[in-house]
Scaffold this active site. Structure first.
Site, PDB file in Angstrom:
ATOM      1  N   GLY A  12       0.810  -1.216   0.000  1.00 37.14           N
ATOM      2  CA  GLY A  12       0.000   0.000   0.000  1.00 37.14           C
ATOM      3  C   GLY A  12       0.843   1.265   0.000  1.00 37.14           C
ATOM      4  O   GLY A  12       0.596   2.191  -0.789  1.00 37.14           O
ATOM      5  N   TYR A 133       8.012  -6.982  15.686  1.00 39.75           N
ATOM      6  CA  TYR A 133       8.054  -6.093  14.516  1.00 39.75           C
ATOM      7  C   TYR A 133       8.766  -4.770  14.856  1.00 39.75           C
ATOM      8  O   TYR A 133       9.688  -4.333  14.142  1.00 39.75           O
ATOM      9  CB  TYR A 133       6.622  -5.851  14.042  1.00 39.75           C
ATOM     10  CG  TYR A 133       6.456  -4.717  13.068  1.00 39.75           C
ATOM     11  CD1 TYR A 133       6.995  -4.788  11.789  1.00 39.75           C
ATOM     12  CD2 TYR A 133       5.747  -3.565  13.429  1.00 39.75           C
ATOM     13  CE1 TYR A 133       6.840  -3.732  10.892  1.00 39.75           C
ATOM     14  CE2 TYR A 133       5.579  -2.521  12.539  1.00 39.75           C
ATOM     15  CZ  TYR A 133       6.126  -2.601  11.276  1.00 39.75           C
ATOM     16  OH  TYR A 133       5.976  -1.564  10.400  1.00 39.75           O
TER      17      TYR A 133
HETATM   18  C1  15L Z   1       2.876   0.173  11.064  1.00 36.79           C
HETATM   19  O1  15L Z   1       4.086   0.167  11.247  1.00 36.79           O
HETATM   20  C2  15L Z   1       2.232  -0.743  10.103  1.00 36.79           C
HETATM   21  O2  15L Z   1       3.081  -1.077   9.023  1.00 36.79           O
HETATM   22  C3  15L Z   1       0.905  -0.224   9.595  1.00 36.79           C
HETATM   23  O3  15L Z   1       0.238  -1.295   8.955  1.00 36.79           O
HETATM   24  C4  15L Z   1       0.054   0.352  10.718  1.00 36.79           C
HETATM   25  O4  15L Z   1      -0.305  -0.686  11.601  1.00 36.79           O
HETATM   26  C5  15L Z   1       0.849   1.433  11.449  1.00 36.79           C
HETATM   27  O5  15L Z   1       2.094   0.956  11.868  1.00 36.79           O
HETATM   28  C6  15L Z   1       0.087   1.999  12.667  1.00 36.79           C
HETATM   29  O6  15L Z   1       0.656   2.010  13.752  1.00 36.79           O
HETATM   30  O7  15L Z   1      -1.019   2.475  12.484  1.00 36.79           O
END
Ligand code: 15L
Length: 273
Positions: A12, A133
């Site tokens: 995205g 993550y």
């Molecule tokens: C992120 O790092 C993610 O890649 C994204 O999908 C969202 O979850 C975003 O953080 C968020 O914290 O809203």
């Protein structure tokens, strides 16, 4: 026009960036899934972050790299290890070996997710990852610092909040970034003459922010969008029942308690942010 590699280009955020950067750079798009709608100024290369050999081929001949590739939400350790730890190391090592100096690294707010929402932190605050993550993003930022200090690479790590057309909820009123503001930060990362290793927050001009983004402003960032334009609508729809739970009081939201998060883009392990 400079040629820039965009990893994780099928995701995205990659799709937003392709649109925003079209005409400014020749883009080499890479991902492990096919992209079949390349513009005239784009080319596609199938690549595998877990293979150094594949990444060496992917980075060959480009002027700079925007590294979005990897696992984009909380996942099991092996997925994070392969895509974000080994994957990021392969990318930086490939850049060093192939002589590509400049990297914009897509870090995440989840590197700092255990900070309280009532604290204001800047780029110098110690990391407090909220997930495997988030930890992998701290690793990526440190990798950038190591490759800058030791090998002279130039790295901008952007702790991305949430990129989208509009903020999605109360938490995102603090951390939202519009696609054009994100592209502006990425361009600073690609073009600024004095970047050695820097960390900035990827947010628009948000009144409810819990980050002090003075480092981005110092580098010339002038966000054009503000989440406050959406605040009344979002607050009217907000249900305050969960307001005192950990995910609603800490910056990382649901990542602070989650063991895994379904990936909205692809349910299986992917290589996109
Ligand atoms: C992120 O790092 C993610 O890649 C994204 O999908 C969202 O979850 C975003 O953080 C968020 O914290 O809203």
């Amino acid at each position: 026009m400079k040629q820039v590699l965009l990893t994780g280009a099928a995701g995205g955020v990659g799709t937003y960036l392709r649109h925003e950067l079209a005409g400014q750079y020749r883009l080499r798009l890479s991902d492990r899934v096919n992209i079949d709608d390349c513009r005239a100024t784009e080319e596609f290369m199938l690549s595998d972050l877990t293979s150094l050999e594949s990444m060496r081929k992917t980075v060959q001949g480009v002027d700079a790299i925007i590294h979005l590739g990897g696992y984009s939400v909380e996942g099991d350790w092996d997925s994070i290890l392969q895509a974000n730890i080994i994957g990021a190391h392969n990318l930086f090592e490939a850049a060093r070996l192939e002589g590509v100096k400049r990297i914009v690294f897509a870090s995440s707010n989840h590197a700092m997710g255990f900070y309280d929402r009532d604290e204001t932190i800047d780029h110098t605050a110690p990391p407090r990852p909220d997930s495997r993550y988030g930890l992998s993003k701290v690793f990526g930022e440190s990798l950038g610092q190591l490759y800058a200090d030791k090998y002279g690479l130039e790295v901008l790590s952007i702790r991305i909040g949430n990129v989208g057309e509009r903020p999605l909820d109360v938490r995102r009123l603090a951390i939202w970034i519009s696609p054009r503001d994100f592209a502006q930060l990425v361009s600073i990362g690609l073009e600024h003459a004095d970047i050695k290793s820097e960390i900035v927050y990827g947010m628009s001009d948000n009144k409810r922010a819990w980050w002090d983004n003075s480092n981005a402003l110092r580098l010339g960032y002038a966000p054009m969008d503000k989440s406050e334009d959406y605040a009344a609508e979002i607050l009217a729809a907000h249900n305050p029942d969960a307001d005192h739970t950990l995910p609603e009081t800490l910056q990382g939201g649901v990542f602070v308690t989650a063991e895994s998060i379904p990936n909205p883009a692809k349910p299986v392990a992917d290589d996109q942010v």
